[in-house]
Every structure is written in structure tokens, then in C-alpha cells.
Design a protein around this motif. Sequence first.
Motif, mmCIF file in Angstrom:
data_model
loop_
_atom_site.group_PDB
_atom_site.id
_atom_site.type_symbol
_atom_site.label_atom_id
_atom_site.label_comp_id
_atom_site.label_asym_id
_atom_site.label_seq_id
_atom_site.Cartn_x
_atom_site.Cartn_y
_atom_site.Cartn_z
ATOM 1 N N HIS A 1 87.269 22.931 -20.602
ATOM 2 C CA HIS A 1 87.580 21.703 -21.355
ATOM 3 C C HIS A 1 86.253 21.153 -21.550
ATOM 4 C CE1 HIS A 1 91.865 22.067 -22.071
ATOM 5 N NE2 HIS A 1 92.217 22.142 -20.713
ATOM 6 N N LEU A 2 85.439 20.892 -20.572
ATOM 7 C CA LEU A 2 84.296 20.202 -20.839
ATOM 8 C C LEU A 2 83.148 21.236 -21.602
ATOM 9 C CD1 LEU A 2 83.373 18.700 -17.206
ATOM 10 C CD2 LEU A 2 84.055 17.568 -19.372
ATOM 11 N N ASP A 3 83.269 22.207 -21.354
ATOM 12 C CA ASP A 3 82.533 23.119 -22.219
ATOM 13 C C ASP A 3 82.719 23.155 -23.629
ATOM 14 O OD1 ASP A 3 81.125 23.754 -19.731
ATOM 15 O OD2 ASP A 3 81.989 25.838 -19.495
ATOM 16 N N ARG A 4 84.123 23.195 -23.913
ATOM 17 C CA ARG A 4 84.718 23.459 -25.180
ATOM 18 C C ARG A 4 84.250 21.779 -25.954
ATOM 19 N NH1 ARG A 4 89.631 23.943 -27.737
ATOM 20 N NH2 ARG A 4 91.113 23.427 -26.221
ATOM 21 N N LEU A 5 84.348 20.735 -25.205
ATOM 22 C CA LEU A 5 84.084 19.710 -25.873
ATOM 23 C C LEU A 5 82.310 19.467 -26.232
ATOM 24 C CD1 LEU A 5 86.071 16.777 -23.751
ATOM 25 C CD2 LEU A 5 86.339 17.508 -26.069
ATOM 26 N N GLN A 6 81.585 19.978 -25.103
ATOM 27 C CA GLN A 6 80.154 20.015 -25.539
ATOM 28 C C GLN A 6 79.900 20.919 -26.511
ATOM 29 O OE1 GLN A 6 79.252 20.834 -21.172
ATOM 30 N NE2 GLN A 6 77.526 19.308 -21.555
ATOM 31 N N HIS A 7 80.500 22.247 -26.688
ATOM 32 C CA HIS A 7 80.129 23.016 -27.759
ATOM 33 C C HIS A 7 80.627 22.699 -29.127
ATOM 34 C CE1 HIS A 7 81.570 26.378 -30.474
ATOM 35 N NE2 HIS A 7 80.299 27.105 -30.025
ATOM 36 N N ASP A 8 81.876 21.918 -29.127
ATOM 37 C CA ASP A 8 82.324 21.763 -30.363
ATOM 38 C C ASP A 8 81.625 20.278 -30.949
ATOM 39 O OD1 ASP A 8 84.098 23.911 -29.976
ATOM 40 O OD2 ASP A 8 86.034 22.574 -30.088
ATOM 41 N N SER A 9 81.530 19.434 -29.979
ATOM 42 C CA SER A 9 80.622 18.267 -30.438
ATOM 43 C C SER A 9 79.305 18.546 -30.911
ATOM 44 C CB SER A 9 80.623 17.214 -29.424
ATOM 45 O OG SER A 9 80.079 17.524 -28.348
ATOM 46 N N ALA A 10 78.674 19.483 -30.409
ATOM 47 C CA ALA A 10 77.339 19.909 -30.624
ATOM 48 C C ALA A 10 77.345 20.603 -32.117
ATOM 49 C CB ALA A 10 76.519 20.912 -29.938
ATOM 50 N N PRO B 1 83.827 29.202 -42.154
ATOM 51 C CA PRO B 1 83.285 29.602 -40.823
ATOM 52 C C PRO B 1 82.390 28.441 -40.307
ATOM 53 C CG PRO B 1 82.821 30.986 -42.602
ATOM 54 C CD PRO B 1 83.546 29.942 -43.306
ATOM 55 N N ALA B 2 81.969 27.396 -40.815
ATOM 56 C CA ALA B 2 81.320 26.473 -40.272
ATOM 57 C C ALA B 2 82.202 25.581 -38.985
ATOM 58 C CB ALA B 2 80.754 25.285 -41.244
ATOM 59 N N LEU B 3 83.370 25.714 -39.317
ATOM 60 C CA LEU B 3 84.266 24.969 -38.520
ATOM 61 C C LEU B 3 85.288 25.955 -37.686
ATOM 62 C CD1 LEU B 3 85.801 22.229 -40.999
ATOM 63 C CD2 LEU B 3 83.842 21.810 -39.024
ATOM 64 N N ALA B 4 85.114 27.189 -37.806
ATOM 65 C CA ALA B 4 86.215 28.132 -37.295
ATOM 66 C C ALA B 4 85.859 28.093 -35.658
ATOM 67 C CB ALA B 4 85.887 29.531 -37.737
ATOM 68 N N GLY B 5 86.971 27.975 -35.061
ATOM 69 C CA GLY B 5 87.004 28.048 -33.616
ATOM 70 C C GLY B 5 87.019 26.490 -33.043
ATOM 71 N N LEU B 6 86.512 25.476 -33.730
ATOM 72 C CA LEU B 6 86.462 24.172 -33.172
ATOM 73 C C LEU B 6 87.911 23.649 -33.221
ATOM 74 C CD1 LEU B 6 83.194 22.875 -35.236
ATOM 75 C CD2 LEU B 6 83.554 24.398 -33.169
ATOM 76 N N LYS B 7 88.081 22.583 -32.106
ATOM 77 C CA LYS B 7 89.093 21.906 -32.073
ATOM 78 C C LYS B 7 88.835 20.476 -32.640
ATOM 79 C CE LYS B 7 93.322 21.296 -29.421
ATOM 80 N NZ LYS B 7 94.071 21.552 -28.212
ATOM 81 N N HIS B 8 88.597 20.348 -33.986
ATOM 82 C CA HIS B 8 88.105 19.120 -34.617
ATOM 83 C C HIS B 8 89.407 18.318 -34.973
ATOM 84 C CE1 HIS B 8 89.371 20.959 -38.482
ATOM 85 N NE2 HIS B 8 88.817 22.200 -37.912
ATOM 86 N N LEU C 1 88.427 34.944 -34.522
ATOM 87 C CA LEU C 1 88.267 33.701 -35.189
ATOM 88 C C LEU C 1 87.073 33.044 -35.870
ATOM 89 C CD1 LEU C 1 90.428 31.827 -32.535
ATOM 90 C CD2 LEU C 1 91.213 32.576 -34.129
ATOM 91 N N SER C 2 86.471 34.043 -36.593
ATOM 92 C CA SER C 2 84.935 33.513 -37.049
ATOM 93 C C SER C 2 85.336 32.806 -38.479
ATOM 94 C CB SER C 2 84.504 34.787 -37.165
ATOM 95 O OG SER C 2 84.764 35.615 -38.085
ATOM 96 N N ASP C 3 86.330 32.774 -38.902
ATOM 97 C CA ASP C 3 86.503 32.092 -40.385
ATOM 98 C C ASP C 3 87.534 30.893 -40.218
ATOM 99 O OD1 ASP C 3 84.572 33.890 -41.884
ATOM 100 O OD2 ASP C 3 86.211 35.493 -41.890
ATOM 101 N N CYS C 4 88.287 31.064 -39.260
ATOM 102 C CA CYS C 4 89.252 29.877 -39.166
ATOM 103 C C CYS C 4 90.042 30.031 -37.909
ATOM 104 C CB CYS C 4 90.405 29.837 -40.363
ATOM 105 S SG CYS C 4 91.280 31.141 -40.560
ATOM 106 N N GLY C 5 90.899 28.936 -37.259
ATOM 107 C CA GLY C 5 91.698 28.944 -36.125
ATOM 108 C C GLY C 5 91.021 28.167 -35.148
ATOM 109 N N VAL C 6 91.628 27.935 -33.957
ATOM 110 C CA VAL C 6 91.019 27.473 -32.832
ATOM 111 C C VAL C 6 90.844 28.239 -31.742
ATOM 112 C CG1 VAL C 6 91.461 25.461 -31.357
ATOM 113 C CG2 VAL C 6 92.295 25.048 -33.530
ATOM 114 N N ALA C 7 89.657 28.332 -30.990
ATOM 115 C CA ALA C 7 89.484 29.040 -30.072
ATOM 116 C C ALA C 7 89.989 28.422 -28.690
ATOM 117 C CB ALA C 7 87.958 29.316 -29.830
ATOM 118 N N GLY C 8 91.150 28.372 -28.210
ATOM 119 C CA GLY C 8 91.764 27.901 -27.164
ATOM 120 C C GLY C 8 91.084 28.277 -25.972
ATOM 121 N N VAL C 9 91.144 27.005 -24.844
ATOM 122 C CA VAL C 9 90.464 27.291 -23.557
ATOM 123 C C VAL C 9 91.340 28.454 -22.646
ATOM 124 C CG1 VAL C 9 89.371 25.155 -23.388
ATOM 125 C CG2 VAL C 9 91.761 25.340 -22.450
#
Length: 276
Positions: free
Chosen positions: A40-49, A131-138, A189-197
Motif C-alpha cells: 500500500h505504501l509503495d503504491r501511494l509513493q508510485h502513484d503520487s510520483a 496510458p499516462a494514468l493506467a494502473g494508478l488509483k487516482h 494494464l498499460s492503457d487503463c485499469g487499476v493495478a491493485g495491491v
Amino acid sequence: MDYATHPNQFSINDRAANYGDGVFTTMAVDQGRVALFRRHLDRLQHDSAKLGISFDAEALAAQIRSHATDMQHGVLKVLLSAGEGGRGYARSAQCSSGIFITRHMLPEHYNQWRQSGIQVDVSSLKLARQPALAGLKHLNRLEQVLIKRELANSTAQDAIVCDQQGCVVETSAANLFWLRDGIWYTPELSDCGVAGVMRGFLLDWFANSGVTVEVGRYSLSQLGQAQAVMLCNALMQIVPVTGMGGAAEQTFDPEPVRQLANNVITSYQEEYDQLD
């Protein structure tokens, strides 16, 4: 009852409220410990970056641990906002990130879903490719809001969602895996979707256990040929799908999913936060 870290400090000018400018993650808490804590912490750091938002990860980890210890059981939602400032889309130079933590009850039906499985429909809504937002839980979740509105008129418990090219992506709130001829499959999930933990945990578990899993682009008809299908996220964990409606109506065997859920228990428990 829901609880916010700073319930009176979420400003009407916050960029999270105005533009969805931020990210979030939702954590399961059991006996005062967070499941998949580091992920979860890694996801927050990755997505926020990816969105150009910075925060103090160690300070946030301490806040999360404090909440988890206090509440013992339930759900923590951590929302990271780009902060206040900027009347238009552009952030002001003075923007500083804001962190909001809320507490919730774990949905009671998830335990029943894990035991009995669920039925899924096929959503008529198609996810846009970005693709710029793909995988992110924005925080931009209007597609999921529309999917849930459609699902409210169905007898199914969740819905399979495809992209505009007809490739299977995920469900309304979970990632998707299926088994065919001894091989597990999951959408890329390179074009859309959420890369869940939980998806990340399972992909790592498959790799470490020598279990074959393929990540790619698949159609509904390919999904319909599966022997077994499962959903996963950080709260529901692993849920068997027993049937799929819509144009690809099909039934699935829940037993391989239940067996997988039993096989991963030890590794899953090892990823709870270890308190000092």
C-alpha cells in the motif's frame, strides 16, 4: 462509523474535490495490523510520483500504524491530495499535499462472497485508454461511478469491464484472474485499469511458486472459455466467480479458486505490517 483524521480541514478549494487531483488506497486492518502494508505504501509513493505529488512516507506510515492499532479491525482509506491552490487546472506554486485518513467497517458480504462465490455481469460502459494514468488509483473515478449505477439494476454482484477496443480489463472494483488448461491469465494494464495491491501480491506469489501466469490482452470470449475465474482486491481478497451473464454467459468452477486462496494464506499473512 466513518472517521477522518482532520474532518474539519478538507477545504472546498482542495484540488482533490475540484479536480480529482490525488490518489488513494484502501487497507484491511486485522488485530491492529494492516494487510499488504508495504505494498500500500509503495503504491501511494508510485502513484503520487506519477502525478507530481510528494509526501513524507515515514510520517504517513506512522499515522497509519497509529490508526490501525487504535481501531484493531476494519478498513483504513488513505487519500493523498495535491492540496489547495490554483483556481484553474494548474497547481499553484504554494500547493502542498494533504493526507486524509478515514476509518470504515469491512463490508460484511465479502466473507460470504469468498465462501459462496458471486455472479458477474458485463458492463456496457467501456473504459477509456489513457496510458499516462493506467494502473494508478487516482481520484478520478467517474467511470466506476457509472458502472456501479448500471450494476444497481442487475442481479449480479459485480461487472466485468472492457476497454473501448473490447479487451477485458477488470471489474467495477477488483482485478481479474482466470484459469484455463492449467494456466492463470490476467489482463495487462498499460492503457487503463487499476493495478491493485492484491493483484501484485498474487503475481509475485505465482512467480515465486512456479505457477504459470500470463498477462496480456484478452477478449470476453476468451474469458468465457475459462475453467475458473476469480476477483481480487485488498478488502475482498480472493473471490470465486461462479457465473458470468451478458453476451458471454458461462458458469465456472469455484474449487480451483478456493484451493488457490488456501495456498496463498501463509504468504499473505507474512505481508501484514509487523509491529514493534
